[in-house]
Scaffold this active site. Structure first.
Site, mmCIF file in Angstrom:
data_model
loop_
_atom_site.group_PDB
_atom_site.id
_atom_site.type_symbol
_atom_site.label_atom_id
_atom_site.label_comp_id
_atom_site.label_asym_id
_atom_site.label_seq_id
_atom_site.Cartn_x
_atom_site.Cartn_y
_atom_site.Cartn_z
ATOM 1 N N ILE A 165 0.830 -1.426 0.373
ATOM 2 C CA ILE A 165 0.075 -0.401 0.172
ATOM 3 C C ILE A 165 0.891 1.564 -0.306
ATOM 4 O O ILE A 165 1.681 1.033 0.777
ATOM 5 C CB ILE A 165 -1.272 -0.400 1.417
ATOM 6 N N CYS A 166 0.556 2.053 -1.199
ATOM 7 C CA CYS A 166 1.240 3.511 -1.173
ATOM 8 C C CYS A 166 3.104 3.492 -0.926
ATOM 9 O O CYS A 166 3.545 2.496 -1.598
ATOM 10 C CB CYS A 166 0.835 4.419 0.177
ATOM 11 N N THR A 167 3.449 3.858 -0.372
ATOM 12 C CA THR A 167 5.472 3.609 -0.264
ATOM 13 C C THR A 167 5.305 2.554 -0.298
ATOM 14 O O THR A 167 7.090 2.247 -0.058
ATOM 15 C CB THR A 167 5.804 4.526 0.651
#
Length: 290
Positions: A79-81
Site C-alpha cells: 500500500i502506498c510507499t
C-alpha cells in the site's frame, strides 16, 4: 476454502493509517484471520502479507524484513510507499507496479528494474498487488476479497467499510483537472445501476446529466478515470458475477437482467475480461466459498 491468514507487517516508520485500513477491510470477512503489528517472524507463515506505506521510503527496511519479502511464497499487497519495500527486496524486478502518485518518479529513479505505472489505483502482477495511497488500499483489499471469495463477498465488505462501488485498478488516483460542481455524476452512475437491463447509450447518459455529449464524456472520465461505456460494461459484468455466485438463474436470464442481451454476449465479456466462462466462474466461485 480454509481460513486465510493475513499478516499486517509493521515496518519501521510504518504509516498507521495503512495498517488500520488493511485491518478494517480484511477484518470484516470471516474467511481471514488478521495478524496485526506483525514482525518478520510472525508474518513468515501467512498466506497474504500486507506491506504498509512508510516514511522516508528511499531508506530500505532492515534486512529481516527484506529477507521475508524476498523469500516468502505468500501473496503480497503493498500500500502506498510499501511498494518501495517490495522493490528494495527485489520482489518487483521485471514486474509492473504503482505507488502514491507523489512518489512514482522517485520509485522509477531508485528502482529502474520496476515498470512503474502512473496514476493507477492498483496494479496486480502475479502474486504481487501494489496500490496508491490509503483510499486505493481499500480498493486493493476489496480486489483480494473478490478474488478469494467472489464479487458478492467484496460487495458486502465494501458496504461495511463504506467504500464506493467496485473501482478497478485502471481507475485513476486523481483527475488531471478540477471537476466543477455541476459535473458531479454520482446520480447518473446510480441511475445506471438501476437500469442495467435497459439499452444504455452515451446520449442517454448525457441526457440524464443534462449535459452535451462531449461535455458529459469529459466530465465522466475526469470523475471515474474510464470512458462511460467501459464503466457501464464493468458494472454489468460485476452484477452478472454476483448473480452467478448467489442465484441459480440460467446464463440467458442473467445476460438479459444485466443488459448483455444474450448468453453469447455475456460469454464474450467473461472471456475478454476474466479469461473464463460464466459457467466455470459459477463453479469456481462456489467451490471457493464452500
Amino acid at each position: 476454502m480454509p481460513e486465510l491468514v493475513v499478516a499486517l507487517l509493521k515496518l519501521p516508520r510504518a504509516i498507521s493509517l495503512d495498517l488500520g485500513i488493511a485491518a478494517h477491510v480484511f477484518g470484516h470477512h470471516d474467511g481471514y484471520r488478521v495478524l496485526e503489528d506483525s514482525d518478520p517472524e510472525t508474518a513468515a507463515g501467512a498466506d497474504i502479507i500486507v506491506v504498509p506505506g512508510f516514511d522516508e521510503p528511499e531508506l530500505p527496511p532492515p534486512a529481516p524484513y527484506l529477507e521475508l519479502l524476498r523469500d516468502t511464497p505468500a501473496r503480497l499487497l503493498g500500500i502506498c510507499t510499501g511498494t518501495f519495500a517490495l522493490a528494495a527486496a527485489g520482489v518487483l524486478d521485471g514486474r509492473e507496479a504503482t505507488t502514491h502518485w507523489h512518489y512514482t518518479d522517485q520509485l522509477r529513479l531508485l528502482h529502474p528494474q520496476v515498470t512503474v505505472l502512473e496514476n493507477r489505483l492498483y496494479v496486480e502482477d502475479g502474486r504481487v498487488l501494489t496500490s496508491g495511497g490509503g483510499g486505493a488500499g481499500i480498493d486493493a483489499g476489496l480486489h483480494v476479497i473478490r478474488t478469494d471469495y467472489g464479487a458478492a463477498a467484496a460487495h458486502e465488505v465494501g458496504k461495511w467499510v463504506l467504500a464506493a462501488p467496485e473501482r478497478g485498478g485502471e481507475h485513476r488516483q486523481y483527475a488531471d483537472v478540477l471537476t466543477p460542481p455541476r459535473s458531479d455524476l454520482g446520480p447518473v452512475r446510480a441511475w445506471v445501476q438501476e437500469h442495467l437491463a435497459e439499452p444504455i447509450t452515451i446520449d442517454r447518459l448525457a441526457s440524464q446529466a443534462a449535459l452535451s455529449r462531449r461535455t458529459f464524456i469529459r466530465h465522466f472520465e475526469n470523475e471515474t478515470g474510464l470512458p462511460p461505456m467501459r464503466w457501464v460494461v464493468l458494472q454489468r459484468l460485476l452484477s452478472a458475477r454476483r448473480l452467478l455466485e448467489t442465484s441459480d438463474w440460467t446464463v440467458d436470464r442473467i445476460a438479459a437482467t444485466t443488459g448483455f442481451g444474450s448468453a453469447t454476449s455475456l460469454r464474450e465479456a467473461f472471456r475478454r475480461e476474466l479469461s473464463t466462462s460464466p459457467s466455470s466462474y459459477r463453479t469456481d466461485s462456489r467451490a471457493a466459498m464452500s
